[in-house]
Design a protein around this motif. Structure first.
Motif, PDB file in Angstrom:
ATOM      1  N   GLU A  94       0.833  -1.208   0.000  1.00 14.19           N
ATOM      2  CA  GLU A  94       0.000   0.000   0.000  1.00 14.19           C
ATOM      3  C   GLU A  94       0.867   1.258   0.000  1.00 14.19           C
ATOM      4  O   GLU A  94       0.524   2.263   0.639  1.00 14.19           O
ATOM      5  CB  GLU A  94      -0.967  -0.001   1.193  1.00 14.19           C
ATOM      6  CG  GLU A  94      -1.965  -1.151   1.155  1.00 14.19           C
ATOM      7  CD  GLU A  94      -3.040  -1.051   2.220  1.00 14.19           C
ATOM      8  OE1 GLU A  94      -3.156   0.003   2.888  1.00 14.19           O
ATOM      9  OE2 GLU A  94      -3.773  -2.039   2.400  1.00 14.19           O
ATOM     10  N   ASP A  96       1.234   3.384  -2.205  1.00 13.22           N
ATOM     11  CA  ASP A  96       0.599   4.510  -2.884  1.00 13.22           C
ATOM     12  C   ASP A  96      -0.551   5.119  -2.090  1.00 13.22           C
ATOM     13  O   ASP A  96      -1.246   6.009  -2.565  1.00 13.22           O
ATOM     14  CB  ASP A  96       0.089   4.072  -4.257  1.00 13.22           C
ATOM     15  CG  ASP A  96      -0.888   2.902  -4.186  1.00 13.22           C
ATOM     16  OD1 ASP A  96      -1.010   2.304  -3.094  1.00 13.22           O
ATOM     17  OD2 ASP A  96      -1.523   2.585  -5.206  1.00 13.22           O
ATOM     18  N   ASP A  97      -0.767   4.654  -0.861  1.00 11.12           N
ATOM     19  CA  ASP A  97      -1.856   5.169  -0.023  1.00 11.12           C
ATOM     20  C   ASP A  97      -1.264   5.741   1.262  1.00 11.12           C
ATOM     21  O   ASP A  97      -0.965   5.000   2.206  1.00 11.12           O
ATOM     22  CB  ASP A  97      -2.854   4.060   0.299  1.00 11.12           C
ATOM     23  CG  ASP A  97      -4.142   4.584   0.920  1.00 11.12           C
ATOM     24  OD1 ASP A  97      -4.140   5.748   1.384  1.00 11.12           O
ATOM     25  OD2 ASP A  97      -5.147   3.843   0.941  1.00 11.12           O
ATOM     26  N   ARG A  99      -2.617   7.226   3.553  1.00 10.82           N
ATOM     27  CA  ARG A  99      -3.533   7.185   4.693  1.00 10.82           C
ATOM     28  C   ARG A  99      -3.267   6.001   5.609  1.00 10.82           C
ATOM     29  O   ARG A  99      -3.727   5.996   6.755  1.00 10.82           O
ATOM     30  CB  ARG A  99      -4.979   7.105   4.210  1.00 10.82           C
ATOM     31  CG  ARG A  99      -5.442   8.264   3.343  1.00 10.82           C
ATOM     32  CD  ARG A  99      -6.838   7.983   2.804  1.00 10.82           C
ATOM     33  NE  ARG A  99      -6.864   6.752   2.006  1.00 10.82           N
ATOM     34  CZ  ARG A  99      -7.981   6.121   1.615  1.00 10.82           C
ATOM     35  NH1 ARG A  99      -9.172   6.619   1.973  1.00 10.82           N
ATOM     36  NH2 ARG A  99      -7.915   5.034   0.876  1.00 10.82           N
ATOM     37  N   THR A 100      -2.554   4.978   5.119  1.00 13.53           N
ATOM     38  CA  THR A 100      -2.433   3.740   5.866  1.00 13.53           C
ATOM     39  C   THR A 100      -0.990   3.430   6.247  1.00 13.53           C
ATOM     40  O   THR A 100      -0.046   3.988   5.698  1.00 13.53           O
ATOM     41  CB  THR A 100      -2.992   2.554   5.052  1.00 13.53           C
ATOM     42  OG1 THR A 100      -2.206   2.370   3.865  1.00 13.53           O
ATOM     43  CG2 THR A 100      -4.444   2.796   4.665  1.00 13.53           C
TER      44      THR A 100
END
Length: 294
Positions: A94, A96-97, A99-100
């Motif tokens: 993840e 590319d995210d 938020r996590t």
């Protein structure tokens, strides 16, 4: 039942202690402080603990071989060289995210990894559990908040996991050869309405699930049939994750945290963030090593 002896390791307090593992060849435990980007190294025969600073937030440690660890981190999985601490990214997770970040994880007996991610603010719906074989990442379960309690039966035929925010401990049949699900998850234990939340977990050699109960100062043991068998007090309000450790693998090393506590709560919980070694007298399995090739 008599409470087991508990040793408090001579390690700095963790803001969010998590992801412990044990190297039986060196009698050494490893764990992380996610929020402070630290890796702890503790030879259990002595009293010295070494703290390694990390450039990323790591949430779990796994053995690879005598020269390297695997670290699950906020943007991927990293190989860490024991000598010198150099990090090499093994594969993205993840990445590319923003938020996590990574959260709870455990290596399946076949050598594949189950690793969860969650929102940096524990936002509902952002949590996911992934299966990693070599560098191949497969999404297993999504729509969670705080995926935790990932662990496996000794024969590798059953996986367990929970969403701390919901309070359900799940089990699912898995293929022992691959660690991939072979059925749909079902509820093993319903903790909704109970004190504290289901956090990290480890399975002993007899198949019992030992789960840290965040916010309730304890560990619980569950049978593979879903009966809560035993509760052990821990001298910190927020125990986070156990792993079996020590000669004979008869002790539980348990991390804890102070995340979210105000100063009054810290004063009322003098061992917050400490790491404990519980003389359980129950034997655990040797932790599988992560396989670099699928």
């Amino acid at each position: 039942m008599t409470e087991p002896a508990i040793r408090i390791l001579n390690a700095p307090r963790a803001h969010l202690g998590e992801g412990p593992s044990y190297d039986p060849d060196r009698d050494t435990a490893w764990w992380v402080d996610i929020l402070e980007k630290r890796l702890f190294e503790a030879p259990l025969a002595g009293d010295a603990v070494t703290v390694h600073d990390l450039p990323v937030m790591a949430s779990a440690v796994a053995e690879v071989d005598g020269a390297r660890h695997l670290l699950a981190a906020e943007d991927g999985l990293y190989l860490r060289e024991r000598a010198g601490g150099r990090l090499i990214r093994h594969c993205p997770l993840e990445a590319d995210d923003a938020r996590t970040r990574s959260n709870d994880g455990r290596v399946h007996p076949c050598g594949a990894l189950w690793i969860s991610t969650m929102g940096r603010g524990a936002e509902p719906g952002l949590g996911t559990i992934h299966h990693v074989a070599g560098t191949r990442v497969t999404r297993l379960y999504g729509g969670l908040a705080i995926p935790n309690a990932i662990c496996f039966s000794p024969d590798g035929a059953t996986a367990y996991f929970a969403d701390t925010a919901v309070g359900l401990l799940h089990r699912v049949a898995v293929d022992p050869a691959t660690g991939l699900p072979a059925g749909e998850p079902g509820v093993l234990y319903d903790h909704r309405g109970g004190a504290g939340g289901l956090d990290g977990a480890a399975v002993d050699a007899e198949g019992r699930i030992w789960c840290a109960r965040w916010g309730a100062s304890c560990l619980d043991a569950y049978s593979p049939e879903g009966e809560r068998l035993r509760t052990i007090r821990v001298p910190a309000t927020r125990p986070s994750c156990p792993t079996f450790a020590g000669p004979g693998l008869t002790r539980l090393l348990v991390t804890s945290a102070s995340e979210g506590m105000d100063e009054a709560e810290k004063r009322a919980d003098p061992e917050h963030g400490r790491t404990f070694l519980i003389d359980l007298g129950v034997r655990g399995p040797i932790e599988p090593r992560f396989r670099l090739a699928a």
